[in-house]
Design a protein around this motif. Structure first.
Motif, mmCIF file in Angstrom:
data_model
loop_
_atom_site.group_PDB
_atom_site.id
_atom_site.type_symbol
_atom_site.label_atom_id
_atom_site.label_comp_id
_atom_site.label_asym_id
_atom_site.label_seq_id
_atom_site.Cartn_x
_atom_site.Cartn_y
_atom_site.Cartn_z
ATOM 1 N N ALA A 184 0.949 -1.232 -0.009
ATOM 2 C CA ALA A 184 -0.440 -0.134 -0.054
ATOM 3 C C ALA A 184 0.892 1.429 -0.333
ATOM 4 O O ALA A 184 0.491 2.336 -0.810
ATOM 5 C CB ALA A 184 -1.190 -0.646 1.535
ATOM 6 N N ALA A 185 1.844 1.506 0.679
ATOM 7 C CA ALA A 185 2.958 2.837 0.618
ATOM 8 C C ALA A 185 3.116 2.396 -0.401
ATOM 9 O O ALA A 185 3.559 3.631 -1.355
ATOM 10 C CB ALA A 185 3.608 2.093 1.299
ATOM 11 N N ARG A 188 1.033 3.916 -3.193
ATOM 12 C CA ARG A 188 0.877 5.692 -2.704
ATOM 13 C C ARG A 188 1.966 6.099 -2.889
ATOM 14 O O ARG A 188 2.209 7.259 -3.331
ATOM 15 C CB ARG A 188 0.660 5.895 -0.754
ATOM 16 C CG ARG A 188 0.855 7.122 -0.641
ATOM 17 C CD ARG A 188 -0.455 8.020 -0.693
ATOM 18 N NE ARG A 188 -1.565 7.097 0.428
ATOM 19 C CZ ARG A 188 -3.376 7.436 -0.049
ATOM 20 N NH1 ARG A 188 -3.139 8.872 -0.334
ATOM 21 N NH2 ARG A 188 -3.603 6.774 1.010
ATOM 22 N N GLU A 221 1.678 2.189 4.696
ATOM 23 C CA GLU A 221 1.142 3.525 4.254
ATOM 24 C C GLU A 221 0.741 4.464 5.896
ATOM 25 O O GLU A 221 0.850 5.262 5.371
ATOM 26 C CB GLU A 221 0.518 2.938 3.721
ATOM 27 C CG GLU A 221 -0.641 4.233 3.143
ATOM 28 C CD GLU A 221 -1.941 3.929 2.280
ATOM 29 O OE1 GLU A 221 -2.249 4.668 1.618
ATOM 30 O OE2 GLU A 221 -2.635 2.432 2.785
#
Length: 443
Positions: A184-185, A188, A221
């Motif tokens: 997810a990080a 992003r 994240e």
């Protein structure tokens, strides 16, 4: 002696060969234009047009390397005519030195040079003293002198795709200096980079420094958002939330709600969207949703876009806000938009019909002998400048009705006028069928 500052990660990962370049496959894949230029062994002047961080400087350096040329870089932001003179002297020295060498002069942000400064390159480009490579983020058709533009090939570079940015993250992590990234990080970070390799790598380096200081082995994240804070956009510029927000703005304008429209407009600015993108969308709203109900809306949207270009942020954003409110409160019509789509659909499905003889151009005697233009009624010679009963569609074709004005704003009056013209057409055609000649004459 002061310690040497560390070389930034983005510079250390700058490609050293053409094979290491990430992205720009439309130019660099086998058989593609820029790849062929590299392989030709013959340098040529060119302009690299694209957004920041897509490899313009890298490609210029690789060109110089491929052609064994002296590389001279000039920044149009910081440089001037003196830098151009120095480049000329260095190019002449390289040409006439003990070991003659060609020169490539790279001008970054070339659009920032004025006309006189750009013209200073012309005689040396024409004489072949050096190969000129300009880099610009602005449309060279508007920002580069026509004379210089005509002597250079324009290559359009695209923002790096998600896969390209993911590959850069992998390459950065191979150095051992960048911490692991949770999926997810990672996603992003790719969205935040928005196609800009330099932004991606600089942000990665910032994260690496902070993670090491905190003894963190992996970036998730939540930590990413807490660390970068306002540097991260509130929505992914290439993701669903971005398009959902511009959709909300467009629909609020269409729905005549100025407060909601302003809310979504400010949300987009606060999220980091380029105001120029909003300006382009406002122009579209003016044509698609206001149309001829208020033709001033298009002019006001264009003026707002131009005002933003002149003032920049934040002052220019007020002009865009004014356009948002005006479009929201303006009378609405999509009649032209609907008519245009209907006409395109009709033409795509219909055959190619001949232009009627009376509507054809007749610039020569032969064409006039072939009856081109014969019987055409010049509207300005007829009452109210209207040739009642005249037909403008191909012969034998039923007359479709694409444009239906709405009963709002200026289109209310346009509809009334069209109704009157159609009534007069019907009367004139009925008279013609009865053998009564039309009033006025041919032209």
């Amino acid at each position: 002696m002061a310690p040497t500052p560390p070389v930034p990660l983005a510079e250390r990962l700058r490609p050293r060969t053409l094979a290491e370049v990430v992205g720009q496959a439309h130019l660099l894949s086998p058989g593609m234009p820029l790849r062929l230029a590299f392989e030709s062994g013959r340098p040529h002047s060119c302009i690299l047009w694209g957004p920041p961080g897509v490899g313009k400087t890298t490609l210029a350096r690789l060109m110089a390397q491929a052609f064994d040329a002296q590389f001279i870089a000039i920044s149009a932001v910081l440089g001037g005519v003196k830098d151009i003179r120095d480049a000329v002297e260095r190019a002449e020295a390289a040409r006439h030195g003990l070991h003659p060498q060609p020169t490539l002069v790279f001008v970054d942000e070339v659009h920032r040079f004025n006309k006189a400064q750009q013209d200073a390159f012309l005689p040396h480009v024409e004489s072949g003293l050096f190969t000129f490579v300009g880099a610009t983020t602005e449309n060279p058709s508007f920002e580069v002198n026509a004379a210089l533009l005509s002597r250079a090939t324009v290559y359009v570079l695209q923002p790096l795709a998600e896969a390209d940015l993911q590959a850069l993250i992998d390459r950065a992590q191979e150095t051992g200096e960048v911490p692991a990234l949770a999926p997810a990080a990672r996603q992003r970070l790719v969205a935040y980079a928005d196609g800009d390799a330099r932004r991606l790598l600089n942000t990665l380096e910032t994260l690496a420094v902070t993670a090491r200081a905190q003894g963190r082995a992996e970036v998730d994240e939540a930590w990413l958002l807490a660390t970068l804070g306002e540097r991260l956009r509130r929505y992914d510029k290439g993701g669903d939330q971005f398009y959902d927000t511009i959709s909300a703005l467009h629909k609020s304008v269409r729905g005549s709600d100025p407060d909601a429209a302003l809310y979504w407009f400010v949300r987009m600015l606060d999220g980091g969207v380029d105001p120029r993108y909003v300006a382009r969308r406002l122009v579209r709203m003016a044509t698609e949703d206001v149309g001829l109900a208020d033709p001033r809306a298009l002019r006001l949207a264009l003026d707002a876009a131009e005002t933003y270009e002149r003032l920049g942020s934040p002052e220019g954003e007020l002009a865009l806000a004014q356009a948002v409110v005006y479009l929201a409160v303006a009378p609405k019509s999509n009649a032209v938009y609907t008519a245009y789509k209907a006409a395109r659909t009709f033409v795509a499905r219909d055959g190619t019909r001949a232009v009627p003889l009376h509507l054809r151009n007749a610039p020569t005697a032969l064409m006039r002998q072939l009856d081109h233009g014969r019987g055409y009624r010049y509207a300005h010679d007829e009452p109210d400048a209207f040739a009642a009963g005249e037909r403008y569609f191909p012969d034998g074709m039923a007359e479709p009705r694409f444009y239906e004005p709405v009963p709002r704003g200026l289109e209310l009056r346009i509809g009334e006028k069209l109704a009157e013209l159609r009534r007069r057409n019907a009367e004139a055609r009925a008279a013609a069928a009865a053998g009564v000649p039309p009033v006025g004459g041919s032209h």
